[in-house]
Design a protein around this motif. Structure first.
Motif, PDB file in Angstrom:
ATOM      1  N   LYS A   1      -9.664   0.278  -4.620  1.00  0.00           N
ATOM      2  CA  LYS A   1      -9.747  -0.035  -3.189  1.00  0.00           C
ATOM      3  C   LYS A   1      -8.712   0.769  -2.410  1.00  0.00           C
ATOM      4  CE  LYS A   1     -11.540  -4.684  -3.740  1.00  0.00           C
ATOM      5  NZ  LYS A   1     -11.279  -6.110  -3.555  1.00  0.00           N
ATOM      6  N   ALA A   2      -9.096   1.197  -1.206  1.00  0.00           N
ATOM      7  CA  ALA A   2      -8.208   2.015  -0.382  1.00  0.00           C
ATOM      8  C   ALA A   2      -8.569   1.851   1.088  1.00  0.00           C
ATOM      9  CB  ALA A   2      -8.330   3.483  -0.779  1.00  0.00           C
ATOM     10  N   LYS A   3      -7.664   2.296   1.930  1.00  0.00           N
ATOM     11  CA  LYS A   3      -7.933   2.443   3.349  1.00  0.00           C
ATOM     12  C   LYS A   3      -7.763   3.931   3.621  1.00  0.00           C
ATOM     13  CE  LYS A   3      -6.748   0.963   7.941  1.00  0.00           C
ATOM     14  NZ  LYS A   3      -6.411  -0.211   8.724  1.00  0.00           N
ATOM     15  N   ALA A   4      -8.631   4.489   4.442  1.00  0.00           N
ATOM     16  CA  ALA A   4      -8.549   5.919   4.747  1.00  0.00           C
ATOM     17  C   ALA A   4      -8.531   6.118   6.253  1.00  0.00           C
ATOM     18  CB  ALA A   4      -9.742   6.652   4.139  1.00  0.00           C
ATOM     19  N   GLN A   5      -8.018   7.271   6.664  1.00  0.00           N
ATOM     20  CA  GLN A   5      -8.032   7.625   8.076  1.00  0.00           C
ATOM     21  C   GLN A   5      -8.133   9.142   8.210  1.00  0.00           C
ATOM     22  OE1 GLN A   5      -5.230   5.607  10.556  1.00  0.00           O
ATOM     23  NE2 GLN A   5      -5.338   7.139  12.170  1.00  0.00           N
ATOM     24  N   ILE A   6      -9.020   9.560   9.096  1.00  0.00           N
ATOM     25  CA  ILE A   6      -9.137  10.961   9.485  1.00  0.00           C
ATOM     26  C   ILE A   6      -9.007  10.980  10.995  1.00  0.00           C
ATOM     27  CG2 ILE A   6     -10.632  12.991   9.581  1.00  0.00           C
ATOM     28  CD1 ILE A   6     -11.892  11.993   6.940  1.00  0.00           C
ATOM     29  N   ASN A   7      -8.008  11.701  11.466  1.00  0.00           N
ATOM     30  CA  ASN A   7      -7.674  11.730  12.892  1.00  0.00           C
ATOM     31  C   ASN A   7      -7.499  10.295  13.393  1.00  0.00           C
ATOM     32  OD1 ASN A   7      -7.694  14.568  12.927  1.00  0.00           O
ATOM     33  ND2 ASN A   7      -9.897  14.577  13.260  1.00  0.00           N
ATOM     34  N   ALA A   8      -8.309   9.868  14.361  1.00  0.00           N
ATOM     35  CA  ALA A   8      -8.144   8.532  14.948  1.00  0.00           C
ATOM     36  C   ALA A   8      -9.063   7.487  14.317  1.00  0.00           C
ATOM     37  CB  ALA A   8      -8.412   8.600  16.450  1.00  0.00           C
ATOM     38  N   THR A   9      -9.782   7.853  13.254  1.00  0.00           N
ATOM     39  CA  THR A   9     -10.786   6.958  12.687  1.00  0.00           C
ATOM     40  C   THR A   9     -10.358   6.405  11.331  1.00  0.00           C
ATOM     41  OG1 THR A   9     -12.494   8.263  13.799  1.00  0.00           O
ATOM     42  CG2 THR A   9     -13.225   6.759  12.072  1.00  0.00           C
ATOM     43  N   PRO A  10      -9.978   5.111  11.285  1.00  0.00           N
ATOM     44  CA  PRO A  10      -9.655   4.465  10.008  1.00  0.00           C
ATOM     45  C   PRO A  10     -10.868   3.699   9.470  1.00  0.00           C
ATOM     46  CG  PRO A  10      -8.893   3.097  11.789  1.00  0.00           C
ATOM     47  CD  PRO A  10      -9.571   4.284  12.425  1.00  0.00           C
TER      48      PRO A  10
ATOM     49  N   HIS B   1       0.168   5.161 -11.865  1.00  0.00           N
ATOM     50  CA  HIS B   1       0.814   3.952 -11.347  1.00  0.00           C
ATOM     51  C   HIS B   1      -0.144   2.811 -10.987  1.00  0.00           C
ATOM     52  CE1 HIS B   1       4.636   5.953 -11.395  1.00  0.00           C
ATOM     53  NE2 HIS B   1       4.132   6.963 -10.715  1.00  0.00           N
ATOM     54  N   LEU B   2      -1.410   3.128 -10.727  1.00  0.00           N
ATOM     55  CA  LEU B   2      -2.314   2.094 -10.205  1.00  0.00           C
ATOM     56  C   LEU B   2      -3.588   1.875 -11.021  1.00  0.00           C
ATOM     57  CD1 LEU B   2      -1.944   3.001  -6.416  1.00  0.00           C
ATOM     58  CD2 LEU B   2      -0.795   1.178  -7.666  1.00  0.00           C
ATOM     59  N   LYS B   3      -3.712   2.524 -12.172  1.00  0.00           N
ATOM     60  CA  LYS B   3      -4.942   2.399 -12.969  1.00  0.00           C
ATOM     61  C   LYS B   3      -5.279   0.943 -13.278  1.00  0.00           C
ATOM     62  CE  LYS B   3      -7.207   4.354 -16.958  1.00  0.00           C
ATOM     63  NZ  LYS B   3      -8.077   3.839 -17.622  1.00  0.00           N
TER      64      LYS B   3
ATOM     65  N   LYS C   1       0.846  -1.193   0.000  1.00  0.00           N
ATOM     66  CA  LYS C   1       0.000   0.000   0.000  1.00  0.00           C
ATOM     67  C   LYS C   1       0.878   1.238   0.000  1.00  0.00           C
ATOM     68  CE  LYS C   1      -4.124  -1.965   0.743  1.00  0.00           C
ATOM     69  NZ  LYS C   1      -5.341  -1.728   0.039  1.00  0.00           N
ATOM     70  N   ILE C   2       0.506   2.218  -0.810  1.00  0.00           N
ATOM     71  CA  ILE C   2       1.219   3.487  -0.876  1.00  0.00           C
ATOM     72  C   ILE C   2       0.427   4.505  -0.060  1.00  0.00           C
ATOM     73  CG2 ILE C   2       2.110   5.288  -2.381  1.00  0.00           C
ATOM     74  CD1 ILE C   2       2.027   3.109  -4.636  1.00  0.00           C
ATOM     75  N   LYS C   3       1.125   5.224   0.811  1.00  0.00           N
ATOM     76  CA  LYS C   3       0.486   6.183   1.709  1.00  0.00           C
ATOM     77  C   LYS C   3       0.485   7.579   1.086  1.00  0.00           C
ATOM     78  CE  LYS C   3       0.993   8.015   6.414  1.00  0.00           C
ATOM     79  NZ  LYS C   3       1.799   7.903   7.644  1.00  0.00           N
TER      80      LYS C   3
ATOM     81  N   GLU D   1      -7.650  16.882   7.557  1.00  0.00           N
ATOM     82  CA  GLU D   1      -6.472  16.155   7.119  1.00  0.00           C
ATOM     83  C   GLU D   1      -6.868  14.706   6.879  1.00  0.00           C
ATOM     84  OE1 GLU D   1      -2.859  16.658   9.312  1.00  0.00           O
ATOM     85  OE2 GLU D   1      -3.378  18.745   9.811  1.00  0.00           O
ATOM     86  N   VAL D   2      -6.453  14.186   5.748  1.00  0.00           N
ATOM     87  CA  VAL D   2      -6.830  12.840   5.336  1.00  0.00           C
ATOM     88  C   VAL D   2      -5.576  12.040   4.990  1.00  0.00           C
ATOM     89  CG1 VAL D   2      -8.163  11.478   3.666  1.00  0.00           C
ATOM     90  CG2 VAL D   2      -8.962  13.760   4.332  1.00  0.00           C
ATOM     91  N   THR D   3      -5.555  10.784   5.415  1.00  0.00           N
ATOM     92  CA  THR D   3      -4.506   9.849   5.011  1.00  0.00           C
ATOM     93  C   THR D   3      -5.208   8.697   4.296  1.00  0.00           C
ATOM     94  OG1 THR D   3      -3.189  10.405   6.953  1.00  0.00           O
ATOM     95  CG2 THR D   3      -2.610   8.384   5.790  1.00  0.00           C
ATOM     96  N   ILE D   4      -4.665   8.331   3.148  1.00  0.00           N
ATOM     97  CA  ILE D   4      -5.187   7.151   2.441  1.00  0.00           C
ATOM     98  C   ILE D   4      -4.028   6.244   2.065  1.00  0.00           C
ATOM     99  CG2 ILE D   4      -7.262   8.259   1.513  1.00  0.00           C
ATOM    100  CD1 ILE D   4      -5.789   8.344  -1.217  1.00  0.00           C
ATOM    101  N   TRP D   5      -4.335   4.974   1.963  1.00  0.00           N
ATOM    102  CA  TRP D   5      -3.390   3.969   1.478  1.00  0.00           C
ATOM    103  C   TRP D   5      -4.041   3.280   0.299  1.00  0.00           C
ATOM    104  CZ3 TRP D   5      -4.371   5.085   6.532  1.00  0.00           C
ATOM    105  CH2 TRP D   5      -3.284   5.392   7.359  1.00  0.00           C
ATOM    106  N   VAL D   6      -3.364   3.267  -0.847  1.00  0.00           N
ATOM    107  CA  VAL D   6      -3.910   2.595  -2.036  1.00  0.00           C
ATOM    108  C   VAL D   6      -2.894   1.604  -2.570  1.00  0.00           C
ATOM    109  CG1 VAL D   6      -5.529   4.376  -2.731  1.00  0.00           C
ATOM    110  CG2 VAL D   6      -3.176   4.504  -3.535  1.00  0.00           C
TER     111      VAL D   6
END
Length: 99
Positions: free
Chosen positions: A50-59, A38-40, A4-6, A94-99
């Protein structure tokens, strides 16, 4: 796809205009172009990645969707995430995602 790329970014949430419309944040255009380059090949129907996301303490597990009009990916914001993190329209998050 196992690795996964952050990615991290800030954005303002917005709501689709339909009644009870979904809430989204739009990924930065440059970031979206890099992801798509890179991921198309891993996209499913309608530009879904598909991805994983997180905002503050909530993934949460989710997907980002490519919007051809905006030339950017959209991240839907689930109601329970919005409630837990007190997300409102127009307030930058602020958003963090991993794809």
């Amino acid at each position: 796809m196992t690795a996964k790329i952050k990615y991290q970014f800030t954005a303002q949430p917005w709501q689709h205009q339909s009644p009870g419309g979904w809430w989204f944040v739009t990924l930065p255009t440059e970031m979206s172009a890099e992801i798509r380059t890179h991921l198309k090949e891993f996209e499913e129907g309608w530009g879904r990645l598909k991805a994983k996301a997180q905002i503050n303490a909530t993934p949460w597990d989710t997907a980002i969707w490519f919007d051809t009009k905006a030339q950017s990916y959209l991240l839907p914001l689930k109601a329970d995430v919005r409630k837990k993190e007190a997300i409102v329209i127009g307030k930058t998050i602020e958003v963090t995602i991993w794809v």
